[in-house]
Design a protein around this motif. Structure first.
Motif, short mmCIF file in Angstrom:
data_model
loop_
_atom_site.label_atom_id
_atom_site.label_comp_id
_atom_site.label_asym_id
_atom_site.label_seq_id
_atom_site.Cartn_x
_atom_site.Cartn_y
_atom_site.Cartn_z
N ILE A 1 9.63 5.43 46.21
CA ILE A 1 9.85 6.61 47.04
C ILE A 1 10.71 5.78 48.34
O ILE A 1 11.46 6.20 48.67
N GLY B 1 2.97 19.34 41.17
CA GLY B 1 4.36 19.59 41.24
C GLY B 1 4.59 21.00 40.62
O GLY B 1 4.33 21.32 39.54
N ARG C 1 7.25 21.67 37.91
CA ARG C 1 6.72 21.07 36.68
C ARG C 1 5.74 21.91 36.03
O ARG C 1 5.73 22.38 34.88
N LEU D 1 2.39 4.80 44.41
CA LEU D 1 2.38 4.82 45.86
C LEU D 1 1.22 3.81 46.11
O LEU D 1 0.47 3.86 45.65
N TYR E 1 -3.33 4.14 47.42
CA TYR E 1 -4.50 4.65 46.38
C TYR E 1 -5.42 3.43 46.22
O TYR E 1 -5.01 2.18 46.18
N VAL F 1 2.26 16.84 35.74
CA VAL F 1 2.44 18.31 36.67
C VAL F 1 1.60 18.15 37.86
O VAL F 1 1.83 18.99 38.81
P1 HAM Z 1 3.40 12.06 43.24
O1 HAM Z 1 2.79 11.56 42.05
O2 HAM Z 1 4.48 11.32 43.97
O3 HAM Z 1 2.32 12.17 44.21
O4 HAM Z 1 3.70 13.64 43.14
C1 HAM Z 1 2.83 14.50 42.80
C2 HAM Z 1 3.73 15.50 41.76
O5 HAM Z 1 4.89 16.03 42.48
C3 HAM Z 1 4.03 14.88 40.31
O6 HAM Z 1 3.12 14.92 39.41
C4 HAM Z 1 5.11 15.95 40.12
O7 HAM Z 1 4.40 16.83 39.35
C5 HAM Z 1 5.81 16.22 41.22
N1 HAM Z 1 6.99 15.54 41.46
C6 HAM Z 1 7.25 14.47 42.01
N2 HAM Z 1 8.62 14.14 42.04
C7 HAM Z 1 9.08 15.10 41.64
C8 HAM Z 1 10.79 15.51 41.37
N3 HAM Z 1 11.65 14.80 41.54
N4 HAM Z 1 10.93 16.83 40.83
C9 HAM Z 1 9.83 17.67 40.51
N5 HAM Z 1 8.57 17.47 40.78
C10 HAM Z 1 8.23 16.18 41.32
C11 HAM Z 1 2.34 12.48 45.57
O8 HAM Z 1 3.28 13.16 45.99
C12 HAM Z 1 1.04 12.41 46.36
N6 HAM Z 1 1.29 12.82 47.84
C13 HAM Z 1 -0.11 13.07 45.82
C14 HAM Z 1 -1.23 12.96 46.63
C15 HAM Z 1 -1.91 13.70 47.37
N7 HAM Z 1 -2.21 12.08 46.52
C16 HAM Z 1 -3.14 12.16 47.43
N8 HAM Z 1 -3.00 13.46 47.90
#
Ligand code: HAM
Length: 411
Positions: free
Chosen positions: A48, A295, A298, A248, A251, A269
């Protein structure tokens, strides 16, 4: 396209209702943040931060102001707001949710977009395993409410005490198998060796790699065992997958992903995990935290792949011919939409011909076309055509709302 939007709204509504039951409050976070925030949280070696952030050009300010980026994820912004409000010291136990667009510069494909929606939850101030379990039970509730057969996978990444030995073991393994690694893994092995475990290009190499669970210290093992036990008691279905390392940096301990078998390669998802060091790292008190993000785009794709219909067709197409009929039709449409009828009614343009309007009513999938012309108005009736069966009957204008509502049945 319309169905996708409606599916996103549907999930958001369900998730919001769930938040009330779990006493989680909404927080609104800005789209713009300083780049340092993500470098210190998401991680300087994460994909990221390295490749996916959109930088905003600033006007009239020196470069030393620091770069501003469009948020690629929500967690760091929520933590920043929490610290700035002083809650980490005054009232550390907080639970928040947020919903909005995130931006990442990625190669777009099905289920992967440069602007996508997340619905996220962050819980601060709880380090106990019951907190992890409660969050996972919440996710299970959502999964059941949406009626989706989603797979929930858990792992534990250990803590500052036990993770270094695991990291070293994966690094040693990667070095020993260097010639077999893909290009991405080559580039990031020394900086972020754990990513080798969830390599999307070649999963085979991860198979013989060290297992995170074998390296857990006593406290981490106990924490993970308790989480699993509590989930079992609530009959939450899950499996343990030691390959879930997450991309990330923040964690530790419990990490998880929920995926849909109905989707292709972009099948996660929802994802999240515990991040106990993060609040302190960002300048706050040593308060633990855990969270996840759905997400939405998704999840909506998964919902559309299931047999669920997101029908937006109006139940009634109101076709009025002439000024007087239009005025009466407008009045009737209002009554149809009101309690107790609650019909979805679309008024059609009075400026087009009947044939064209009927064709349109058919095309958009309306159940009934209601036709009121001067002749009908004079006799206080409407022609009601049930479009799927080409049946037509006359209904008294006064009785129209109740008759149609009875025909449609409860929605
Ligand atoms: P992440 O795994 O980067 O975690 O994103 C979480 C969800 O966002 C993914 O499982 C996916 O469903 C969706 N997502 C990510 N990138 C995309 C994309 N380019 N297009 C569509 N959907 C996408 C986080 O963002 C962390 N902040 C989650 C978290 C919250 N951990 C702790 N608290």
């Amino acid at each position: 396209m319309g169905a996708q939007v409606r599916a996103v709204s549907f999930i958001e509504e369900r998730a919001r209702a769930l938040m009330e039951r779990y006493a989680v409050r909404e927080i609104r976070i800005p789209t713009l943040e300083r780049i340092e925030l993500y470098m210190r949280s998401t991680g300087a070696t994460s994909d990221i931060v390295e490749k996916q952030m959109y930088t905003v050009e600033r006007r009239g300010e020196g470069a030393d102001e620091g770069r501003i980026v469009l948020r690629p994820e929500g967690t760091p912004g929520v933590v920043r707001a929490y610290i700035e409000a002083g809650l980490d010291r005054s009232d550390p136990e907080q639970r928040f949710f947020y919903c909005g667009p995130m931006l990442r510069y990625e190669r777009p494909q099905k289920g992967r977009y440069r602007e996508f929606y997340q619905f996220g939850v962050e819980v601060f101030g709880r380090a106990d395993a019951a907190c992890d379990a409660e969050l996972l039970i919440m996710i299970d509730d959502l999964r059941r409410e949406l009626g989706l057969g989603l797979k929930m996978e858990l792992n534990s990444l250990g803590c500052a005490d036990c993770r270094p030995a695991f990291r070293q073991a994966v690094l040693d393994y990667g070095r020993a198998h260097f010639s077999e690694l893909c290009e991405d893994c080559h580039a990031r092995l020394e900086r972020n060796p754990l990513r080798l475990l969830d390599c999307k290009i070649d999963a085979r190499i991860a198979e013989g790699a060290p297992n995170a669970l074998d390296y857990l210290c006593e406290a981490c093992r106990k924490h993970f065992d308790t989480v699993r036990d509590l989930l079992g008691r609530s009959r939450v279905e899950f499996s343990v997958n030691p390959r879930i390392v997450r991309g990330l940096d923040y964690y530790m301990r419990t990490t998880f992903e929920v995926s849909s078998t109905a989707l292709g390669s972009q099948n996660a998802v929802l994802a999240g995990g515990r991040y106990d060091g993060l609040i302190e790292e960002l300048g706050g008190a040593p308060v633990p935290g855990i969270g996840f993000a759905i997400g939405l785009d998704r999840m909506a794709l998964a919902l559309l792949e299931s047999s669920r219909k997101f029908d937006a067709a109006p139940q009634v197409a109101m076709i009025a011919l002439g000024e007087a009929a239009t005025a009466r039709a407008l009045e009737l449409a209002h009554r149809m939409r009101e309690e107790p009828n609650k019909l979805a009614v679309e008024m059609f343009s009075p400026e087009r011909g009947l044939k064209a309007l009927l064709r349109r009513a058919d095309r958009i999938g309306a159940r009934y076309a209601v036709i009121i012309g001067d002749n009908e108005l004079a006799r206080n009736v409407a022609q009601v055509r049930e479009l799927a069966h080409s049946r037509q009957s006359e209904v008294k204008l006064d009785e129209l709302p109740a008759t149609l509502a009875a025909g449609v049945g409860p929605s």
